[in-house]
Design a protein around this motif. Structure first.
Motif, PDB file in Angstrom:
ATOM      1  N   GLU A  59      18.235   2.157  36.302  1.00  0.00           N
ATOM      2  CA  GLU A  59      16.903   2.041  36.897  1.00  0.00           C
ATOM      3  C   GLU A  59      16.528   0.567  36.933  1.00  0.00           C
ATOM      4  O   GLU A  59      16.634  -0.134  35.926  1.00  0.00           O
ATOM      5  CB  GLU A  59      15.886   2.807  36.044  1.00  0.00           C
ATOM      6  CG  GLU A  59      14.471   2.779  36.571  1.00  0.00           C
ATOM      7  CD  GLU A  59      14.233   3.843  37.628  1.00  0.00           C
ATOM      8  OE1 GLU A  59      13.537   3.518  38.608  1.00  0.00           O
ATOM      9  OE2 GLU A  59      14.730   4.968  37.478  1.00  0.00           O
ATOM     10  N   PRO A  60      16.100   0.043  38.080  1.00  0.00           N
ATOM     11  CA  PRO A  60      15.670  -1.367  38.123  1.00  0.00           C
ATOM     12  C   PRO A  60      14.483  -1.597  37.200  1.00  0.00           C
ATOM     13  O   PRO A  60      13.736  -0.655  36.914  1.00  0.00           O
ATOM     14  CB  PRO A  60      15.276  -1.561  39.587  1.00  0.00           C
ATOM     15  CG  PRO A  60      16.079  -0.529  40.312  1.00  0.00           C
ATOM     16  CD  PRO A  60      16.104   0.660  39.393  1.00  0.00           C
ATOM     17  N   PRO A  61      14.303  -2.829  36.727  1.00  0.00           N
ATOM     18  CA  PRO A  61      15.041  -4.043  37.092  1.00  0.00           C
ATOM     19  C   PRO A  61      16.405  -4.129  36.406  1.00  0.00           C
ATOM     20  O   PRO A  61      16.564  -3.706  35.257  1.00  0.00           O
ATOM     21  CB  PRO A  61      14.133  -5.169  36.610  1.00  0.00           C
ATOM     22  CG  PRO A  61      13.377  -4.572  35.467  1.00  0.00           C
ATOM     23  CD  PRO A  61      13.166  -3.124  35.828  1.00  0.00           C
ATOM     24  N   ILE A  62      17.361  -4.672  37.130  1.00  0.00           N
ATOM     25  CA  ILE A  62      18.723  -4.823  36.623  1.00  0.00           C
ATOM     26  C   ILE A  62      18.849  -6.194  35.976  1.00  0.00           C
ATOM     27  O   ILE A  62      18.649  -7.218  36.617  1.00  0.00           O
ATOM     28  CB  ILE A  62      19.760  -4.691  37.755  1.00  0.00           C
ATOM     29  CG1 ILE A  62      19.518  -3.413  38.563  1.00  0.00           C
ATOM     30  CG2 ILE A  62      21.169  -4.730  37.185  1.00  0.00           C
ATOM     31  CD1 ILE A  62      19.624  -2.139  37.784  1.00  0.00           C
ATOM     32  N   THR A  63      19.153  -6.222  34.706  1.00  0.00           N
ATOM     33  CA  THR A  63      19.321  -7.478  33.980  1.00  0.00           C
ATOM     34  C   THR A  63      20.719  -7.532  33.375  1.00  0.00           C
ATOM     35  O   THR A  63      21.366  -6.488  33.190  1.00  0.00           O
ATOM     36  CB  THR A  63      18.286  -7.597  32.848  1.00  0.00           C
ATOM     37  OG1 THR A  63      18.564  -6.574  31.873  1.00  0.00           O
ATOM     38  CG2 THR A  63      16.863  -7.434  33.368  1.00  0.00           C
ATOM     39  N   PRO A  64      21.212  -8.726  33.052  1.00  0.00           N
ATOM     40  CA  PRO A  64      22.518  -8.814  32.398  1.00  0.00           C
ATOM     41  C   PRO A  64      22.562  -8.008  31.101  1.00  0.00           C
ATOM     42  O   PRO A  64      23.569  -7.345  30.803  1.00  0.00           O
ATOM     43  CB  PRO A  64      22.691 -10.309  32.148  1.00  0.00           C
ATOM     44  CG  PRO A  64      21.869 -10.959  33.216  1.00  0.00           C
ATOM     45  CD  PRO A  64      20.680 -10.064  33.396  1.00  0.00           C
ATOM     46  N   GLY A  65      21.481  -8.069  30.338  1.00  0.00           N
ATOM     47  CA  GLY A  65      21.455  -7.337  29.074  1.00  0.00           C
ATOM     48  C   GLY A  65      21.545  -5.837  29.266  1.00  0.00           C
ATOM     49  O   GLY A  65      22.259  -5.139  28.521  1.00  0.00           O
ATOM     50  N   ARG A  66      20.832  -5.315  30.245  1.00  0.00           N
ATOM     51  CA  ARG A  66      20.862  -3.873  30.489  1.00  0.00           C
ATOM     52  C   ARG A  66      22.221  -3.453  31.006  1.00  0.00           C
ATOM     53  O   ARG A  66      22.737  -2.382  30.660  1.00  0.00           O
ATOM     54  CB  ARG A  66      19.770  -3.484  31.473  1.00  0.00           C
ATOM     55  CG  ARG A  66      18.350  -3.681  30.930  1.00  0.00           C
ATOM     56  CD  ARG A  66      17.343  -3.061  31.857  1.00  0.00           C
ATOM     57  NE  ARG A  66      17.536  -1.622  31.945  1.00  0.00           N
ATOM     58  CZ  ARG A  66      17.142  -0.874  32.977  1.00  0.00           C
ATOM     59  NH1 ARG A  66      16.569  -1.449  34.008  1.00  0.00           N
ATOM     60  NH2 ARG A  66      17.337   0.428  32.981  1.00  0.00           N
ATOM     61  N   ALA A  67      22.819  -4.267  31.872  1.00  0.00           N
ATOM     62  CA  ALA A  67      24.153  -3.942  32.372  1.00  0.00           C
ATOM     63  C   ALA A  67      25.166  -3.945  31.236  1.00  0.00           C
ATOM     64  O   ALA A  67      26.023  -3.049  31.134  1.00  0.00           O
ATOM     65  CB  ALA A  67      24.561  -4.929  33.452  1.00  0.00           C
ATOM     66  N   THR A 116      15.933  -2.575  48.999  1.00  0.00           N
ATOM     67  CA  THR A 116      14.626  -1.924  48.988  1.00  0.00           C
ATOM     68  C   THR A 116      13.488  -2.858  48.601  1.00  0.00           C
ATOM     69  O   THR A 116      12.343  -2.623  48.985  1.00  0.00           O
ATOM     70  CB  THR A 116      14.618  -0.723  48.023  1.00  0.00           C
ATOM     71  OG1 THR A 116      14.830  -1.184  46.679  1.00  0.00           O
ATOM     72  CG2 THR A 116      15.699   0.270  48.403  1.00  0.00           C
ATOM     73  N   THR A 117      13.772  -3.903  47.846  1.00  0.00           N
ATOM     74  CA  THR A 117      12.713  -4.797  47.374  1.00  0.00           C
ATOM     75  C   THR A 117      12.943  -6.258  47.717  1.00  0.00           C
ATOM     76  O   THR A 117      12.019  -7.069  47.617  1.00  0.00           O
ATOM     77  CB  THR A 117      12.556  -4.697  45.845  1.00  0.00           C
ATOM     78  OG1 THR A 117      13.760  -5.166  45.218  1.00  0.00           O
ATOM     79  CG2 THR A 117      12.283  -3.260  45.410  1.00  0.00           C
ATOM     80  N   GLY A 118      14.173  -6.616  48.083  1.00  0.00           N
ATOM     81  CA  GLY A 118      14.473  -8.017  48.334  1.00  0.00           C
ATOM     82  C   GLY A 118      14.709  -8.832  47.082  1.00  0.00           C
ATOM     83  O   GLY A 118      14.883 -10.050  47.153  1.00  0.00           O
ATOM     84  N   GLN A 119      14.758  -8.191  45.930  1.00  0.00           N
ATOM     85  CA  GLN A 119      14.997  -8.913  44.687  1.00  0.00           C
ATOM     86  C   GLN A 119      16.464  -9.310  44.571  1.00  0.00           C
ATOM     87  O   GLN A 119      17.355  -8.521  44.891  1.00  0.00           O
ATOM     88  CB  GLN A 119      14.591  -8.070  43.485  1.00  0.00           C
ATOM     89  CG  GLN A 119      13.091  -7.845  43.380  1.00  0.00           C
ATOM     90  CD  GLN A 119      12.720  -7.020  42.170  1.00  0.00           C
ATOM     91  OE1 GLN A 119      13.237  -5.920  41.987  1.00  0.00           O
ATOM     92  NE2 GLN A 119      11.832  -7.525  41.352  1.00  0.00           N
ATOM     93  N   ALA A 120      16.707 -10.526  44.107  1.00  0.00           N
ATOM     94  CA  ALA A 120      18.079 -10.982  43.876  1.00  0.00           C
ATOM     95  C   ALA A 120      18.512 -10.542  42.486  1.00  0.00           C
ATOM     96  O   ALA A 120      17.790 -10.739  41.504  1.00  0.00           O
ATOM     97  CB  ALA A 120      18.160 -12.495  44.004  1.00  0.00           C
TER      98      ALA A 120
END
Length: 396
Positions: free
Chosen positions: A153-161, A180-184
């Motif tokens: 589930e977003p937000p996708i972070t290095p720690g969560r991955a 869907t959001t344009g977030q990098a």
């Protein structure tokens, strides 16, 4: 677009967009001579005259006099294809040997997934907001091979991955820019983590190439799929797959052009496949599409960093104006990383909103979940963005 007459008059004589990097509407046949505000390059960017001229010249040559050159015909076609590979590699900081030409991002994703020897219980980490062009092939792996999908589930972070990875994780498949959001997404950091854990990374670059700076060796992904028909404003039907140098994956897509030296082909075998990414190519590629794609990539390279800065500046301007509307819920950050601006309109369904905006000559797209998405490119003027905001305000 209610009030079309007023808005149309303004679009015919637009106030110049601040910033030195812009594309005049007259350079784009789809927009020349009409008053539409095209805000959908994230789905398909309208090709420029420069791109179409290159494609038509290649088509006229290779569908005409080149046929009279005997073996030279194939050399002509191959030259256009090689120039496309070189132009894409130059734009993305890679070597041409590391780029395989494809039809689009989804084909690149399928080639990458097909190169792995999947076994039941293998795991893939991806995101709930990934594009179907990635998720559908991943679901296919689950159905055919018993691969387990771990969708974040977003937000996708290095720690969560990293926390989601297990010893069974074979692949991390994520977008560089969320459609869907344009977030990098932090694909560089996630690629490094995956490498340390013994997993591969496959990045969907559909919304990044041509919209944000991309240096493939620096990102460190093992596989990176992209297309030319969105932000590059190239023709539909050509994209690419970057294969990290030294990555020992077999190609699931083999043919005569996969062979390192076609002249050395022997029916009984014993020939060598391309050691680079070209082993993922199999057969004939349209020289017209290759020429148009190459021209689009060259144009993006010529514009340089200002291309990305101006796309983001326009997106930030639009996001800021939409955020001030009481009937709008913005889904994109106020400082967008790319050119995508997603939002919802209170009390108005996405399909209805897209249709009503199209009546007023604003071209947007609907996203799953009820959002609208506008894409800002260099041909979009500030007056178009202001006009869109007025039209959205009047939807409720």
């Amino acid at each position: 677009m209610h009030g079309t007459a007023i808005i149309s008059a303004r679009f015919r004589s637009p106030r110049p967009t601040r910033g030195g990097c812009a594309i005049d509407r007259s350079e784009i046949p789809a927009l020349d001579g009409n008053d539409y505000a095209y805000l959908n390059s994230g789905a398909s960017g309208p090709p420029t005259r420069r791109v179409l001229k290159a494609a038509r010249a290649a088509e006229e040559l290779c569908c005409g006099p080149a046929y009279l050159e005997g073996p030279g015909f194939f050399a002509r076609c191959a030259a256009f294809v090689e120039r496309a590979r070189e132009a894409a590699a130059h734009l993305l900081g890679a070597s041409p040997e590391d780029i395989a030409l494809t039809t689009n991002t989804t084909q690149g994703i399928n080639l990458g997934l097909g190169a792995l020897d999947w076994r039941a219980g293998d795991e893939v980490i991806s995101s709930l907001t990934e594009h179907p062009g990635c998720l559908v092939p991943l679901h296919g792996l689950r159905e055919r091979h018993g691969v387990r999908l771990r969708l974040l589930e977003p937000p996708i972070t290095p720690g969560r991955a990293a926390a989601e990875m297990t010893p069974r994780t074979r692949l991390v498949a994520l977008s560089h820019v969320d459609w869907t959001t344009g977030q990098a997404l932090p694909v560089e950091e996630i690629s490094a983590i995956a490498r340390r854990r013994g997993a591969l990374t496959l990045v969907d670059g559909a919304q990044s190439v041509g919209a944000v700076p991309v240096n493939l060796p620096e990102i460190g992904a093992d596989l990176y799929a992209f297309t030319g028909h969105k932000w590059l404003l190239g023709p539909e039907g050509m994209g690419g797959l970057y294969v990290r140098p030294g990555l020992d994956l077999p190609s699931p897509n083999l043919g005569y052009l996969s062979v390192e030296d076609p002249a050395a082909f022997r029916p009984e075998g014993g020939y060598r496949l391309h050691p680079g990414a070209q082993r993922f190519e199999s057969s004939t590629t349209s020289p017209a599409l290759a020429a148009g794609f190459a021209e689009a990539a060259r144009a993006a390279s010529e514009r340089g960093a200002e291309l990305f800065e101006e796309i983001r500046r326009r997106a930030a301007l639009l996001a800021g104006m939409l955020a001030e509307l009481p009937n709008v819920r913005l889904r994109t950050p106020l400082q967008p990383a790319a050119g995508l601006v997603s939002f919802e309109v209170e009390g108005v369904g996405a399909d209805e909103a897209v249709a009503r905006l199209l009546e007023r000559r604003f071209v947007l797209r609907r996203l799953p979940g009820g959002s609208l998405r506008a894409s800002t490119h260099l041909f979009n003027t500030e007056e178009e963005l202001e006009g869109l905001v007025r039209a959205v305000r009047e939807l409720s």
